[in-house]
Design an enzyme around this catalytic site. Structure first.
Site, short mmCIF file in Angstrom:
data_model
loop_
_atom_site.label_atom_id
_atom_site.label_comp_id
_atom_site.label_asym_id
_atom_site.label_seq_id
_atom_site.Cartn_x
_atom_site.Cartn_y
_atom_site.Cartn_z
N LEU A 86 -4.35 -13.16 -11.24
CA LEU A 86 -5.30 -13.24 -12.35
C LEU A 86 -4.73 -14.12 -13.47
O LEU A 86 -3.52 -14.10 -13.72
CB LEU A 86 -5.60 -11.83 -12.88
N HIS A 102 3.12 -2.67 -6.16
CA HIS A 102 3.92 -3.70 -5.49
C HIS A 102 4.91 -3.01 -4.55
O HIS A 102 5.54 -2.02 -4.94
CB HIS A 102 4.67 -4.54 -6.55
C1 GRF Z 1 0.41 -2.80 -0.34
O1 GRF Z 1 1.65 -2.87 0.30
C2 GRF Z 1 0.56 -3.12 -1.81
O2 GRF Z 1 1.78 -2.69 -2.34
C3 GRF Z 1 0.50 -4.62 -1.81
O3 GRF Z 1 -0.48 -4.94 -0.83
C4 GRF Z 1 -0.54 -3.88 0.13
C5 GRF Z 1 -1.96 -3.42 0.16
O4 GRF Z 1 -2.19 -2.49 1.18
N1 GRF Z 1 0.20 -5.13 -3.12
P1 GRF Z 1 -3.60 -1.78 1.31
O5 GRF Z 1 -4.67 -2.86 1.38
O6 GRF Z 1 -3.78 -0.87 0.14
O7 GRF Z 1 -3.53 -1.01 2.62
#
Ligand code: GRF
Length: 191
Positions: A86, A102
């Site tokens: 963003l 994250h």
């Molecule tokens: C997760 O590992 C999150 O930490 C990262 O992207 C992934 C998303 O997984 N930012 P999901 O789509 O919620 O299964």
């Protein structure tokens, strides 16, 4: 009235699912889901729970998102695997109202492929972080962290899954922590 949150996704949406499940008994409701990918498998979780969902295009993406957020009177925006960065303009407009999850213990392993970075670095403890979104990538104030071990025979998939399970614990708690203004309280989880 329950706090109104929006969840932004691009992919599987397992974090969205954990937020939907925790919203059932919680202080917040997921008022809308926004994806930048039409084919995002996670959109089915919104549909199953009759949560309005929107797919936004590349052009004017942030204007579109902004309009939806205003329309739904959103108080907190949760990025959950949302794969677009963003702009500072957008982030400043929604200052302190955008959070992200994250898959690393920040400030280690920012950016893409965090789990792979952790494996390559040979760390023995990995994890996830929920943090406020600021214009600088993966650098805002930390809200909740969860730690998991890196086991000797781990591969990318096994470590990713272990971290993901921890993400599903941490994200709902981080949302509650922000909505109830309990930022000063320490929250961390060890597996
Ligand atoms: C997760 O590992 C999150 O930490 C990262 O992207 C992934 C998303 O997984 N930012 P999901 O789509 O919620 O299964």
């Amino acid at each position: 009235m329950r706090n109104r949150i929006a969840v932004l996704i691009s992919g599987w949406g397992t974090n969205l699912k954990s937020l939907i499940d925790s919203a059932k008994s919680g202080i917040f409701e997921i008022s809308c889901v926004i994806s930048n990918k039409k084919q995002a498998p996670g959109l089915k979780f919104a549909e199953e729970s009759s949560i309005p969902s929107f797919v936004v295009g590349r052009d004017n993406m942030e204007d579109e998102i902004h309009r939806i957020l205003i329309n739904y009177e959103i108080e907190l925006i949760c990025l959950a695997g949302f794969m677009r960065v963003l702009t500072p303009e957008f982030v400043n407009k929604w200052k302190n109202r955008v959070i992200n999850i994250h898959p690393s213990l920040l400030p280690s392993f920012k950016g893409l492929n965090a789990q792979e970075q952790a494996l390559k670095a040979g760390v023995k403890i990995a994890g996830c972080t929920v943090h406020f979104v600021t214009p600088e990538l993966d650098s805002g104030e930390i809200i909740v962290q969860g730690a998991v071990p890196v086991l000797p025979d781990d591969n990318l998939n096994s470590l990713t899954q272990r971290i993901l399970k921890m993400e599903h614990v941490c994200y709902p708690l981080a949302v509650k922590k922000v909505l109830t203004n309990q930022l000063e309280q320490d929250y961390y989880f060890l597996q």
